[in-house]
Design a protein around this motif. Sequence first.
Motif, PDB file in Angstrom:
ATOM      1  N   PRO A  17       2.575  -4.916   8.634  1.00 27.57           N
ATOM      2  CA  PRO A  17       2.452  -5.781   7.455  1.00 27.57           C
ATOM      3  C   PRO A  17       3.606  -6.764   7.340  1.00 27.57           C
ATOM      4  O   PRO A  17       4.707  -6.522   7.850  1.00 27.57           O
ATOM      5  N   GLY A  66      -1.749   0.709   6.323  1.00 29.19           N
ATOM      6  CA  GLY A  66      -1.732  -0.037   5.074  1.00 29.19           C
ATOM      7  C   GLY A  66      -1.329   0.748   3.852  1.00 29.19           C
ATOM      8  O   GLY A  66      -1.310   0.199   2.747  1.00 29.19           O
ATOM      9  N   VAL A  69       1.482  -0.846   1.931  1.00 30.89           N
ATOM     10  CA  VAL A  69       1.043  -2.026   1.184  1.00 30.89           C
ATOM     11  C   VAL A  69       0.355  -1.603  -0.111  1.00 30.89           C
ATOM     12  O   VAL A  69       0.549  -2.204  -1.173  1.00 30.89           O
ATOM     13  N   TYR A  79      -0.857  -7.383   3.740  1.00 28.72           N
ATOM     14  CA  TYR A  79      -1.731  -7.893   4.787  1.00 28.72           C
ATOM     15  C   TYR A  79      -2.535  -9.045   4.200  1.00 28.72           C
ATOM     16  O   TYR A  79      -2.658  -9.185   2.975  1.00 28.72           O
ATOM     17  N   ARG A 121      -5.895   0.403   3.669  1.00 24.24           N
ATOM     18  CA  ARG A 121      -5.653  -1.018   3.406  1.00 24.24           C
ATOM     19  C   ARG A 121      -6.434  -1.554   2.207  1.00 24.24           C
ATOM     20  O   ARG A 121      -6.194  -2.681   1.762  1.00 24.24           O
TER      21      ARG A 121
END
Length: 337
Positions: A17, A66, A69, A79, A121
């Motif tokens: 990321p 992910g 994130v 992302y 994600r």
Amino acid sequence: MLQGVLARLDDAGNHVPRFTAPRCLLERQAVGGCDACHTTCPHDAITFGMLGSSIQIDPDLCTGCGLCVQVCPSGALEYNLEPALQSVRDQQDLAQRAAPDASLTCARSGAGGPSLPCLGRVTPALLSAAGAWGAPLALIHGDCAACPVGAPDVPERLERVLDTAQALRAPTRKPAQVTVRPATPEDASRSLTVSRRGAFGALFRVGKQHLAQGIPESPLPFVDWSVPEDRTPQEWTWRARSLKPTPPEGAAIPWPAPLVDDTCIDCPVCANVCPTDAITRDLQPDGGVHLLLNLGACTGCMACLHSCPPQAIHAQTHWRPAAFTAPLLLRESDSVM
């Protein structure tokens, strides 16, 4: 020209990321800092560094799941959301498709259709946008307990992400139609849908099934901090855009953000620690200062609240739609520190 296209397609394999240092609470030296990404990473890929590069990600250990994130409170790690958003929209727009709903699948689930390396994600903005488009969406995962990419509790994390998205959808009176479920043998027949814009890129991925079934990654460019609009992470930009249909005037939109009371001493700490510059100080010609809040740029991290010396900041969890239309005056003072 062809070389440039091939170079961009080659970059699409970048699974690490993007880290935007000015958005990191460690970089902003907010009281209490933040260790959410380090604590969450199931692969020990994230370590802490010096100011300017507070977050270090080992590309050999990062799997692109992910999860970091998903938990980052300020959008310092992110992302590109747009390929996944485009995929959901493309599936919703097709008049004929093999499945009754749009889908995003775990790449290791065995299900066909557009896939991500891990459903870790998936973020609230993506699910809220699907709700705005009226797209029934299936999030199809594999055996998370045995997966080397994500973590065993990814399905539970997805349910929490969905709860956040549904709270955001509630004022629109149009909930997202999202199902989180494990893959079944029938899911293997789900077909890949590719937009016309993605068709050219797909030509270069022929024979690479894991990419052909996936949502192409395109690394985000570095943020140009001189452009105020670019300081807001995609996640929160799309959360605001997905508030469709427009909530009624009296609706309460869940969006945690700060309020300032009269114990404020007009110091610059809140503006200094804000990771997206959602809080700004407008110095007046007479020597005073206006403390302003751009609500749509506020990620609700509450670094300002935790760092305020006189503890003059408090969180307001819900706001009227009109609060998103112009900067809010948090405080007006005739003096400044």
